[in-house]
Motif scaffolding. Structure first.
Motif, mmCIF file in Angstrom:
data_model
loop_
_atom_site.group_PDB
_atom_site.id
_atom_site.type_symbol
_atom_site.label_atom_id
_atom_site.label_comp_id
_atom_site.label_asym_id
_atom_site.label_seq_id
_atom_site.Cartn_x
_atom_site.Cartn_y
_atom_site.Cartn_z
ATOM 1 N N LEU A 236 34.447 -17.257 11.566
ATOM 2 C CA LEU A 236 34.092 -16.205 12.518
ATOM 3 C C LEU A 236 35.289 -15.379 12.969
ATOM 4 N N THR A 237 36.456 -16.012 13.085
ATOM 5 C CA THR A 237 37.641 -15.293 13.583
ATOM 6 C C THR A 237 38.676 -15.035 12.504
ATOM 7 N N GLY A 238 38.604 -15.773 11.407
ATOM 8 C CA GLY A 238 39.618 -15.656 10.362
ATOM 9 C C GLY A 238 40.872 -16.456 10.656
ATOM 10 N N LYS A 239 40.940 -17.083 11.833
ATOM 11 C CA LYS A 239 42.120 -17.860 12.205
ATOM 12 C C LYS A 239 42.258 -19.088 11.308
ATOM 13 N N GLN A 240 43.472 -19.429 10.931
ATOM 14 C CA GLN A 240 43.717 -20.551 10.042
ATOM 15 C C GLN A 240 44.296 -21.744 10.805
ATOM 16 N N VAL B 56 40.317 -28.116 19.684
ATOM 17 C CA VAL B 56 39.056 -27.377 19.747
ATOM 18 C C VAL B 56 38.683 -27.240 21.219
ATOM 19 N N GLU B 57 38.415 -26.030 21.636
ATOM 20 C CA GLU B 57 38.140 -25.753 23.044
ATOM 21 C C GLU B 57 36.885 -26.482 23.520
ATOM 22 N N LYS B 58 36.801 -26.669 24.828
ATOM 23 C CA LYS B 58 35.612 -27.303 25.408
ATOM 24 C C LYS B 58 34.386 -26.441 25.127
ATOM 25 N N GLN B 59 33.263 -27.112 24.934
ATOM 26 C CA GLN B 59 31.975 -26.461 24.682
ATOM 27 C C GLN B 59 32.100 -25.292 23.698
ATOM 28 N N SER B 60 32.543 -25.658 22.527
ATOM 29 C CA SER B 60 32.700 -24.641 21.479
ATOM 30 C C SER B 60 32.507 -25.285 20.109
ATOM 31 N N ALA B 61 32.396 -24.448 19.109
ATOM 32 C CA ALA B 61 32.243 -24.926 17.741
ATOM 33 C C ALA B 61 33.182 -24.160 16.827
ATOM 34 N N LEU B 62 33.727 -24.876 15.846
ATOM 35 C CA LEU B 62 34.543 -24.262 14.806
ATOM 36 C C LEU B 62 33.879 -24.525 13.455
ATOM 37 N N ILE B 63 33.812 -23.496 12.642
ATOM 38 C CA ILE B 63 33.295 -23.640 11.281
ATOM 39 C C ILE B 63 34.416 -23.215 10.331
ATOM 40 N N PHE B 64 34.895 -24.187 9.555
ATOM 41 C CA PHE B 64 36.016 -23.930 8.639
ATOM 42 C C PHE B 64 35.524 -23.888 7.189
ATOM 43 N N GLU B 65 36.035 -22.944 6.448
ATOM 44 C CA GLU B 65 36.009 -23.046 4.990
ATOM 45 C C GLU B 65 37.355 -23.626 4.592
ATOM 46 N N LEU B 66 37.327 -24.750 3.875
ATOM 47 C CA LEU B 66 38.577 -25.430 3.540
ATOM 48 C C LEU B 66 39.221 -24.814 2.303
ATOM 49 N N GLN B 67 40.537 -24.684 2.386
ATOM 50 C CA GLN B 67 41.297 -24.052 1.304
ATOM 51 C C GLN B 67 42.482 -24.937 0.925
ATOM 52 N N TYR C 54 24.736 -21.544 23.414
ATOM 53 C CA TYR C 54 24.058 -20.833 22.326
ATOM 54 C C TYR C 54 24.920 -20.859 21.062
ATOM 55 N N GLN C 55 26.219 -20.644 21.210
ATOM 56 C CA GLN C 55 27.127 -20.674 20.057
ATOM 57 C C GLN C 55 27.108 -22.035 19.364
ATOM 58 N N MET C 56 27.166 -23.091 20.167
ATOM 59 C CA MET C 56 27.165 -24.429 19.565
ATOM 60 C C MET C 56 25.862 -24.702 18.817
ATOM 61 N N ALA C 57 24.754 -24.345 19.431
ATOM 62 C CA ALA C 57 23.457 -24.611 18.806
ATOM 63 C C ALA C 57 23.296 -23.826 17.516
ATOM 64 N N MET C 58 23.655 -22.549 17.542
ATOM 65 C CA MET C 58 23.498 -21.722 16.348
ATOM 66 C C MET C 58 24.479 -22.131 15.247
ATOM 67 N N SER C 59 25.645 -22.589 15.644
ATOM 68 C CA SER C 59 26.605 -23.062 14.645
ATOM 69 C C SER C 59 26.048 -24.276 13.908
ATOM 70 N N ILE C 60 25.394 -25.153 14.659
ATOM 71 C CA ILE C 60 24.744 -26.307 14.031
ATOM 72 C C ILE C 60 23.589 -25.856 13.149
ATOM 73 N N LEU C 61 22.745 -24.981 13.680
ATOM 74 C CA LEU C 61 21.575 -24.514 12.927
ATOM 75 C C LEU C 61 21.976 -23.865 11.602
ATOM 76 N N PHE D 39 27.664 -12.269 17.567
ATOM 77 C CA PHE D 39 27.904 -13.627 17.108
ATOM 78 C C PHE D 39 26.835 -14.059 16.099
ATOM 79 N N THR D 40 25.555 -13.826 16.426
ATOM 80 C CA THR D 40 24.456 -14.256 15.562
ATOM 81 C C THR D 40 24.524 -13.583 14.212
ATOM 82 N N SER D 41 24.759 -12.278 14.222
ATOM 83 C CA SER D 41 24.819 -11.517 12.977
ATOM 84 C C SER D 41 25.972 -11.979 12.091
ATOM 85 N N LYS D 42 27.131 -12.167 12.678
ATOM 86 C CA LYS D 42 28.299 -12.574 11.888
ATOM 87 C C LYS D 42 28.083 -13.960 11.283
ATOM 88 N N LEU D 43 27.509 -14.859 12.075
ATOM 89 C CA LEU D 43 27.284 -16.223 11.615
ATOM 90 C C LEU D 43 26.314 -16.271 10.443
#
Length: 621
Positions: free
Chosen positions: A597-601, A610-621, A459-466, A525-529
């Motif tokens: 989502l986590t604030g991790k840099q 990147v962990e198995k079956q997961s998605a990362l969304i980065f804002e580049l700085q 679900y996380q991967m799909a919604m991250s793509i969406l 997760f959905t709300s934060k995304l």
């Protein structure tokens, strides 16, 4: 004394005759549609349908010297279609006079109302929005008193998966803050107009009166309140509009204005559902006719948009709702089953009146070229000199891909995330890929969380793509709390009641304190995304660069001149090492990727994991 008594009797008789004649005269008008109209429209011609017993025996005039452009009578003497010119008219009350042999038979008042300021230039939904789709009967029952209506055939039966369950407009209004908390900025409700079918009427697609909200949902005024409440929250209202068919219980069906108001063979013939026949140069005429003219199902008579009276009726009804309810957009059901020339005229008439108004059509096909044919200004459609004028279509090929790829964990030539990649390689076919409606499920499909057995990572991967690819994302109610449902068990299984929408529900997912641990995980997760998505224009209208997936890891970028978002999706069964050098074309001089989502840099100068079956969304700085 006797004279006085006789006088009283004569007075009573006179009053009775006046009342009787008045009732008889007024009863000759049983329907007037549109029920009122608006001054100052782009198209000044207004065609009013008057319906009543033998009404066509009369001639018609209108007050204030307003010109009548035409009076159209049909083979049915109970209808008269009167077209007037409203150019330069201000809001006022008109008086139509029906007369015979130069004697007035009856009169009918008709209101021209004032439009809202800047109505024509209203802003519609676009790629900066996230649309929340609900089935009102299954969302929340805010007013149990309207569950059953004496005049309506089907009564509430919550134990019947195909019955009416009692959800209504008041239930939607009471939970708008919940919808907004999810990050949704627009609401699409399946049809709310009256549907008086004896069974299965809850879905609303077999409408029996297209100027009236179904009283089991509320009143027309309640719908206006819903619109106002949404606008107060800076949210938008999208109406689900049906041009292809009405319900068998529609008030016209027992007394059609014309025989060819419907497609008749004579009588009923079912569509073959082969929408390709609308443009297939090799298609037989009978196959093409059955697709466009056949009825979707026997309980839904198929409207003939090639009949000018039908087409104008549908155009005016749509415009009336936009003005009346201050709508922000349409979703059009079964768009590609309509007479394609007629539906193109319908769409153009609306967008001529409202240049910024967005309309998404349901074009349920599995080929991008075939879907692109139906989008406005399509070069594919132009080959056949066809332009639908339809701003948006639904991205069914992306939905199809998302429904299988997360169970394809191995890297193969055309499976796994390569199928998502390949979907976007065909974006060149669309005149405007930013204006596609994207989704993982809707009210007609298997539920995503059923397909993947509530696997939160998938679900996380799909919604991250969406949330990050081009287009307008749409979320179906309950996805955000892990709701599942198997379509093979019937439509009721994919249209279950939202938990907490009914008094006495043991689980109230509208409330944080009422959600289960699993529901809260999905919701957070959905709300934060989607709350993040609201403010990032790079994923709204930015360009996209994507890279061929390797080892079932898909990387793509959305960017403007000032913002860049990097998305990494790993659908593999092992964690993956990402080498930033491969993506230097887009990383450029950016040093840090901040996980939204986590604030991790993450340092972009060296490999990162990147962990198995997961998605990362980065804002580049």
């Amino acid at each position: 004394m006797n004279l006085f008594i006789k006088s009283k009797k004569l007075l009573r008789i006179s009053l009775f005759l006046v009342c009787f004649l008045s009732i008889k005269c007024w009863s000759q008008i049983q329907k007037t549609e549109p029920p009122f109209w608006y001054a100052g429209m782009h198209n000044p011609e207004l065609q009013i349908l008057f319906y009543g017993k033998n009404i066509a025996e009369n001639e018609v005039s209108v007050s204030n010297g307003i010109p009548i452009k035409s009076i159209q009578k049909t083979e049915n003497p109970n209808y008269v279609f009167v077209t007037i010119d409203t150019k330069d008219l201000t809001s006022q009350e008109l008086l139509f006079t029906f007369f015979k042999n130069k004697k007035v038979v009856f009169t009918q008042k008709y209101a021209l109302k004032e439009r809202k300021a800047n109505s024509a230039s209203r802003k519609s939904y676009d790629a900066s929005d996230m649309i929340y789709l609900i089935m009102p009967d299954r969302f929340a029952n805010g007013n149990p008193k309207n569950d059953n209506q004496k005049a309506m055939l089907e009564k509430a039966d919550r134990d019947n998966p195909s019955g009416r369950h009692g959800g209504d407009i008041e239930g939607i209004i009471q939970n708008l803050d919940y919808i907004k908390e999810l990050g949704a900025t627009a609401l699409w409700a399946t049809p709310l107009c009256e549907d008086d079918d004896a069974q299965g009427s809850y879905h609303g697609y077999g409408q029996s009166d297209v100027y009236r909200i179904d009283p089991r949902y509320g009143t027309n005024e309640d719908y206006l309140k819903l619109s106002s409440e949404l606008h107060q929250r800076d949210m938008k209202l999208i109406m689900d509009y049906v041009t292809n068919h009405w319900g068998a219980a529609h008030w016209m069906m027992n007394d059609l204005p014309t025989y060819d108001w419907l497609h008749q063979f004579p009588g009923y013939a079912q569509t073959n559902y082969r929408m390709t026949t609308q443009f297939d140069t090799n298609a037989s005429k009978i196959d093409a006719k059955l697709c466009a003219d056949g009825w979707f199902v026997q309980s839904m008579p198929d409207l003939n948009q090639s009949n000018p009276l039908v087409l104008n009726y549908l155009i005016q009804n749509a415009i009336w709702w936009i003005e009346y309810a201050d709508l922000d957009g349409f979703r059009v059901d079964t768009y590609s089953y309509n007479d394609k020339k007629g539906i193109a005229k319908w769409t153009k008439a609306i967008t001529d009146e409202y240049p910024n108004f967005n309309i998404v059509g349901e074009v349920w096909m599995q080929d991008q070229a075939q879907m692109a044919y139906w989008q406005k200004d399509s070069k594919i459609g132009a080959i056949q000199n066809f332009n639908s004028h339809l701003p948006s279509v639904m991205d069914f090929t992306l939905m199809d891909a998302l429904a299988v790829v997360f169970n394809q964990n191995q890297s193969e030539w055309d499976k796994g995330l390569l199928r998502i990649y390949n979907n976007f390689t065909n974006d060149f076919l669309y005149p405007n890929s930013n204006n596609l409606l994207t989704f993982v499920e809707n009210h007609d499909t298997n539920r995503f969380n059923e397909v993947y057995q509530k696997d939160f990572k998938k679900y996380q991967m799909a919604m991250s793509i969406l949330a990050t690819v081009r287009g307008i994302p749409q979320l179906y109610y309950g996805s955000e709390i892990g709701m599942a449902g198997n379509k093979s068990e019937g439509d009721g299984a994919i249209r279950q009641d939202f938990p907490g929408g009914w008094q006495g529900d043991s689980n109230n997912a509208f409330s944080k304190t009422g959600r289960t641990v699993e529901q809260q995980q999905f919701f957070d997760f959905t709300s934060k995304l989607f709350q993040w998505r609201k403010s990032n224009d790079a994923v709204h209208f930015g360009k996209m660069t994507h890279y061929v997936p390797e080892n079932n890891v898909y990387v793509y970028f959305r960017f403007t001149d000032t913002k860049t978002v990097m998305v990494v999706v790993n659908n593999g069964l092992t964690s993956g090492k990402i080498n930033p050098k491969r993506f230097q074309e887009n990383i450029k001089n950016f040093k840090i990727g901040k996980d939204v989502l986590t604030g991790k840099q993450f340092e972009l100068s060296s490999f990162f994991e990147v962990e198995k079956q997961s998605a990362l969304i980065f804002e580049l700085q």
